[in-house]
Design an enzyme around this catalytic site. Structure first.
Site, PDB file in Angstrom:
ATOM      1  CD  GLU A 131      -1.478  -1.465  36.286  1.00 25.26           C
ATOM      2  OE1 GLU A 131      -2.099  -1.675  37.346  1.00 25.26           O
ATOM      3  OE2 GLU A 131      -1.873  -1.866  35.177  1.00 25.26           O
ATOM      4  CE1 TYR A 133     -13.146   2.084  -0.740  1.00 29.86           C
ATOM      5  CE2 TYR A 133     -14.615   3.869  -0.111  1.00 29.86           C
ATOM      6  CZ  TYR A 133     -13.582   3.007   0.189  1.00 29.86           C
ATOM      7  OH  TYR A 133     -12.986   3.055   1.420  1.00 29.86           O
ATOM      8  CB  THR A 153      -9.608   3.116   0.515  1.00 27.49           C
ATOM      9  OG1 THR A 153     -10.612   2.370   1.201  1.00 27.49           O
ATOM     10  CG2 THR A 153     -10.254   4.314  -0.137  1.00 27.49           C
ATOM     11  CE  LYS A 165     -10.174   4.502   9.379  1.00 20.12           C
ATOM     12  NZ  LYS A 165     -10.793   3.617   8.377  1.00 20.12           N
ATOM     13  CB  THR A 182      -7.531   3.477   6.636  1.00 20.12           C
ATOM     14  OG1 THR A 182      -8.920   3.264   6.361  1.00 20.12           O
ATOM     15  CG2 THR A 182      -6.916   4.377   5.579  1.00 20.12           C
ATOM     16  CG  ASP A 183     -11.383  -0.314   7.520  1.00 22.22           C
ATOM     17  OD1 ASP A 183     -11.463   0.905   7.762  1.00 22.22           O
ATOM     18  OD2 ASP A 183     -12.189  -0.916   6.793  1.00 22.22           O
TER      19      ASP A 183
HETATM   20  N1  ASP Z   1     -12.034  -0.742   4.110  1.00 18.68           N
HETATM   21  C1  ASP Z   1     -10.864  -0.062   3.567  1.00 18.68           C
HETATM   22  C2  ASP Z   1      -9.635  -0.891   3.935  1.00 18.68           C
HETATM   23  O1  ASP Z   1      -9.275  -0.890   5.075  1.00 18.68           O
HETATM   24  C3  ASP Z   1     -10.779   1.299   4.135  1.00 18.68           C
HETATM   25  C4  ASP Z   1      -9.598   2.107   3.691  1.00 18.68           C
HETATM   26  O2  ASP Z   1      -8.618   1.624   3.162  1.00 18.68           O
HETATM   27  O3  ASP Z   1      -9.669   3.344   3.903  1.00 18.68           O
HETATM   28  O4  ASP Z   1      -9.061  -1.526   3.092  1.00 18.68           O
END
Ligand code: ASP
Length: 312
Positions: free
Chosen positions: A278, A26, A12, A162, A91-92
């Site tokens: 454990e 997007y 992103t 995340k 981020t994913d």
């Molecule tokens: N779907 C995007 C990715 O992981 C989400 C992001 O970057 O925030 O590339």
């Protein structure tokens, strides 16, 4: 002049939307990393170099891209003039890439992952500040290891997870807590730099990565998926357990059968924080992944199997 290399993989942070109001739907991974760097006012005294390793939404991150990324990062780390590396990423799946790089590079200089939750076209895009902060951390002479820098917070890559699908502070470090904060380009560090735990690069350069899948314990979970995976010839299974590593009776029995048949099994918790505890002196029949999230445990298991294949 210190040199920082920014390796672009997409995400992103390189995303574009039709309008400045749009934060979802997007197109991720559409702006070149060279343009992202050129559009960010970098700290003075730094030479910035960019390289586009990939251009993907990180939901589509792949082993091939990981290989290219680790290889290029190792190449640049071997150049004495390079003070540090920044990786732009979606981020994913950033926590998976962070664990992978932590295990294969364990660098004496910093490799700082960064990302954004808003596309570059958003009214208040977070990418430029995150990129600037990541570059500032990568340029610190004392910095080392795989790190992540998002929303002004620096995480050790190994602790990264995340925790939010939309907000800009979408990451945390679980129980370990953040490594520090970037404030006006300066780092307020809270704890030690992460130590490396390297596997080395050799194993991961192999073409045939083992298949490892994740099976989650839920209400009513049974062993059908595990049996099907074994029939498919899977090499490893991570159990995303409930609570402190618990599994329904039939799922546990299926996993024990799988392990008995030679499939590597690791137990992780499906809860976002904490490590499996454990009983003192006890060894459980299905080994624990400790504090790793199920997705990190899957990367770990693939790497362990690769290393095992090398020594066999
Ligand atoms: N779907 C995007 C990715 O992981 C989400 C992001 O970057 O925030 O590339």
């Amino acid at each position: 002049m210190k040199r920082i290399v920014i390796l672009g993989t997409g995400g992103t942070i390189a995303g574009q939307a039709a309008s400045a109001r749009q934060h979802v739907q997007y197109r991720a991974a559409s702006i070149a990393v060279a343009d992202l760097a050129a559009g960010t006012q970098m700290p003075s005294g730094l030479d910035i170099e960019t390289e586009q390793v990939a251009q993907v939404d990180s939901k589509d991150m792949s082993v091939d891209i990981w290989r290219a990324l680790a290889t290029r990062a190792a190449h640049h780390l071997a150049r004495p003039e390079v003070a540090g590396i920044v990786v732009t990423h979606g981020t994913d799946t950033m926590e998976e890439t962070a664990w992978f790089l932590h295990r294969v590079l364990a660098p004496a200089r910093p490799v700082v992952l960064t990302a954004a939750m808003r596309p570059a076209t958003a009214l208040a895009a977070d990418g430029p500040q995150n990129l600037l902060d990541a570059v500032s951390v990568a340029a610190l002479p004392e910095a080392r290891g795989v790190l992540a820098c998002v929303a002004g917070v620096v995480h050790a890559g190994r602790d990264l997870r995340k925790v939010h699908p939309y907000r800009m502070d979408a990451f945390d470090s679980g129980d370990a807590g953040p490594l520090g904060f970037v404030e006006d380009g300066r780092l307020r560090r809270l704890r030690e730099w992460p130590d490396g735990e390297p596997f080395g690069l050799d194993a991961m350069l192999r073409a045939d990565w083992p298949r490892v899948d994740i099976v989650m314990n839920t209400v009513g979970a049974d062993g059908v998926l595990v049996d099907a995976l074994c029939a498919l010839g899977v090499r490893g299974i991570v159990a995303a357990c409930t609570g402190n590593g618990t599994l329904s009776r039939s799922l546990e029995e299926a996993l024990l059968r799988a392990q008995e048949a030679g499939v590597a099994v690791l137990r992780a918790t499906r809860i976002g924080r904490g490590a499996l505890v454990e009983a003192e002196g006890a060894t459980s029949a299905l080994p624990s992944a400790g504090a790793l999230t199920p997705v990190q445990a899957r990367v770990e298991l693939m790497l362990r199997l690769l290393q095992q294949d090398m020594t066999d």
